[in-house]
Design a protein around this motif. Sequence first.
Motif, PDB file in Angstrom:
ATOM      1  N   PHE A  48      95.854  26.984   5.313  1.00 34.90           N
ATOM      2  CA  PHE A  48      96.347  27.790   4.186  1.00 34.90           C
ATOM      3  C   PHE A  48      96.981  26.879   3.126  1.00 34.90           C
ATOM      4  O   PHE A  48      97.929  26.145   3.418  1.00 34.90           O
ATOM      5  CB  PHE A  48      97.408  28.793   4.649  1.00 34.90           C
ATOM      6  N   LEU A  49      96.462  26.957   1.903  1.00 37.72           N
ATOM      7  CA  LEU A  49      97.075  26.271   0.766  1.00 37.72           C
ATOM      8  C   LEU A  49      97.525  27.342  -0.224  1.00 37.72           C
ATOM      9  O   LEU A  49      97.025  28.468  -0.189  1.00 37.72           O
ATOM     10  CB  LEU A  49      96.075  25.324   0.100  1.00 37.72           C
ATOM     11  N   VAL A  92      89.212  27.194   4.667  1.00 38.22           N
ATOM     12  CA  VAL A  92      90.400  26.919   3.852  1.00 38.22           C
ATOM     13  C   VAL A  92      90.694  28.133   2.987  1.00 38.22           C
ATOM     14  O   VAL A  92      89.803  28.656   2.310  1.00 38.22           O
ATOM     15  CB  VAL A  92      90.190  25.680   2.957  1.00 38.22           C
ATOM     16  N   ILE A  93      91.937  28.582   3.033  1.00 42.36           N
ATOM     17  CA  ILE A  93      92.367  29.695   2.194  1.00 42.36           C
ATOM     18  C   ILE A  93      93.256  29.126   1.096  1.00 42.36           C
ATOM     19  O   ILE A  93      94.240  28.429   1.384  1.00 42.36           O
ATOM     20  CB  ILE A  93      93.167  30.749   3.004  1.00 42.36           C
ATOM     21  N   ASP A 138      93.971  29.326  19.443  1.00 47.19           N
ATOM     22  CA  ASP A 138      93.708  28.691  18.149  1.00 47.19           C
ATOM     23  C   ASP A 138      94.988  28.520  17.344  1.00 47.19           C
ATOM     24  O   ASP A 138      96.021  29.126  17.648  1.00 47.19           O
ATOM     25  CB  ASP A 138      92.697  29.523  17.358  1.00 47.19           C
ATOM     26  N   ASN A 139      94.906  27.690  16.310  1.00 51.12           N
ATOM     27  CA  ASN A 139      96.071  27.489  15.441  1.00 51.12           C
ATOM     28  C   ASN A 139      95.660  27.447  13.981  1.00 51.12           C
ATOM     29  O   ASN A 139      94.476  27.324  13.654  1.00 51.12           O
ATOM     30  CB  ASN A 139      96.821  26.203  15.835  1.00 51.12           C
ATOM     31  N   ILE A 140      96.664  27.575  13.104  1.00 49.17           N
ATOM     32  CA  ILE A 140      96.446  27.421  11.665  1.00 49.17           C
ATOM     33  C   ILE A 140      97.356  26.298  11.155  1.00 49.17           C
ATOM     34  O   ILE A 140      98.393  26.006  11.761  1.00 49.17           O
ATOM     35  CB  ILE A 140      96.744  28.720  10.875  1.00 49.17           C
ATOM     36  N   VAL A 141      96.937  25.687  10.068  1.00 51.91           N
ATOM     37  CA  VAL A 141      97.746  24.648   9.422  1.00 51.91           C
ATOM     38  C   VAL A 141      98.164  25.162   8.054  1.00 51.91           C
ATOM     39  O   VAL A 141      97.351  25.715   7.316  1.00 51.91           O
ATOM     40  CB  VAL A 141      96.938  23.331   9.292  1.00 51.91           C
ATOM     41  N   THR A 142      99.463  25.024   7.738  1.00 51.44           N
ATOM     42  CA  THR A 142      99.932  25.380   6.394  1.00 51.44           C
ATOM     43  C   THR A 142     100.736  24.224   5.804  1.00 51.44           C
ATOM     44  O   THR A 142     101.174  23.331   6.531  1.00 51.44           O
ATOM     45  CB  THR A 142     100.860  26.621   6.376  1.00 51.44           C
ATOM     46  N   ILE A 143     100.912  24.282   4.507  1.00 50.45           N
ATOM     47  CA  ILE A 143     101.800  23.333   3.862  1.00 50.45           C
ATOM     48  C   ILE A 143     103.240  23.824   4.047  1.00 50.45           C
ATOM     49  O   ILE A 143     103.477  24.972   4.403  1.00 50.45           O
ATOM     50  CB  ILE A 143     101.455  23.179   2.358  1.00 50.45           C
ATOM     51  N   ASP A 144     104.199  22.940   3.780  1.00 49.61           N
ATOM     52  CA  ASP A 144     105.613  23.281   3.955  1.00 49.61           C
ATOM     53  C   ASP A 144     106.416  22.599   2.856  1.00 49.61           C
ATOM     54  O   ASP A 144     106.345  21.378   2.739  1.00 49.61           O
ATOM     55  CB  ASP A 144     106.070  22.797   5.342  1.00 49.61           C
TER      56      ASP A 144
END
Length: 343
Positions: free
Chosen positions: A143-144, A171-172, A92-98
């Motif tokens: 993650f936001l 969504v976190i 699995d993966n997670i998406v974050t802002i950058d």
Amino acid sequence: MELNKLLRKNILSLKPYSSARDEYSGEAMVFLDANENPFNQPFNRYPDPLQKKLKTKIAELKDVATENIFLGNGSDEPIDLIIRAFCEPGIDNIVTIDPTYGMYQVSAEINNVEIKKVSLTDEFQLDVEEVFKAVNENTKLIFLCSPNNPSGNCLEKELMVEIVQNFKGVVIIDEAYIDFAPGKSLLPELEKYPNLIILQTFSKAWGMAGIRLGMAFSWKPVIDVLNKIKYPYNLNILTQKKAIKLLKQKEQIGKWVKLLIAERNKMVRLLGAFPFVVKIYPSDANFLLVKMHDAPGIYTYLVEKGIIVRNRSKIHLCENSLRITIGSSDENEVLLKALNELI
Ligand SMILES: *Cc1c(COP(=O)(O)O)cnc(C)c1O
């Protein structure tokens, strides 16, 4: 949201450790069930594993039910627990802002979970389309962070909601600095979104980074999972007692926040006047991201003066930028004086 499909199978089937205080949590004349020492009261006793008294106070303060609150050893604990509960290592993966707070990446990497980073816009705002481009069938979490660290600004509420409503996973939203941005929290809308987890902390506006107390808010089934996988006694007695005491002083916290916001506005004005300051990004937090000519040089100069700020120059979109925490009036003056000597 189909929670059971999102959770890792081993977590779903896990039978948690049952402590003595789980099996009997009421009052009693004599406790002889936990192999505690009868001497050295009150520290001889194990703490309440579910922190009921503290949660009752936090529930009042935040206007949410106790069953929607998870308390952790800083927010760093729920960040790690959420990744461990939902993401199958290596799959699995997670998406974050950058750019954003570094702990999402560290926790993901410790758990061998891939992280996909989606650039914010030049104004540090969300690009919803790009976020969904990064999502694939193995993306469990997004993650936001709002107000975002290190940029300091809030993400637009409508855009965050759009992500929450359209993402099939969880969504976190990390609201570590939300006390400095009144009215911008999504917590009042928590009930609308079963796939939303909001993180807050006592480390910033509450001035309690040292006692390590973070909060996660979500619907009950998610909170139950976090409680199931945490260490049984994750919050010690000292932290629980100190937090209950400080929660009684919430007027004082309000005064600190007002003062820090006033200091922040003063610093925007005064820092903006230095010839080497290129840009000060708008902040809803207790820090400023400041773009400068030769930020690394100024960073080193300040270190020599005994003043430590955070050099963020190597971070995406933060070239030549320092992150400066708003201190007391005296501390801020020391910084301004040192910068003045540079001219
Ligand atoms: C400071 C900070 C935290 C706080 O973490 P704790 O473990 O609660 O001290 C969380 N998230 C962000 C974005 C932060 O900047």
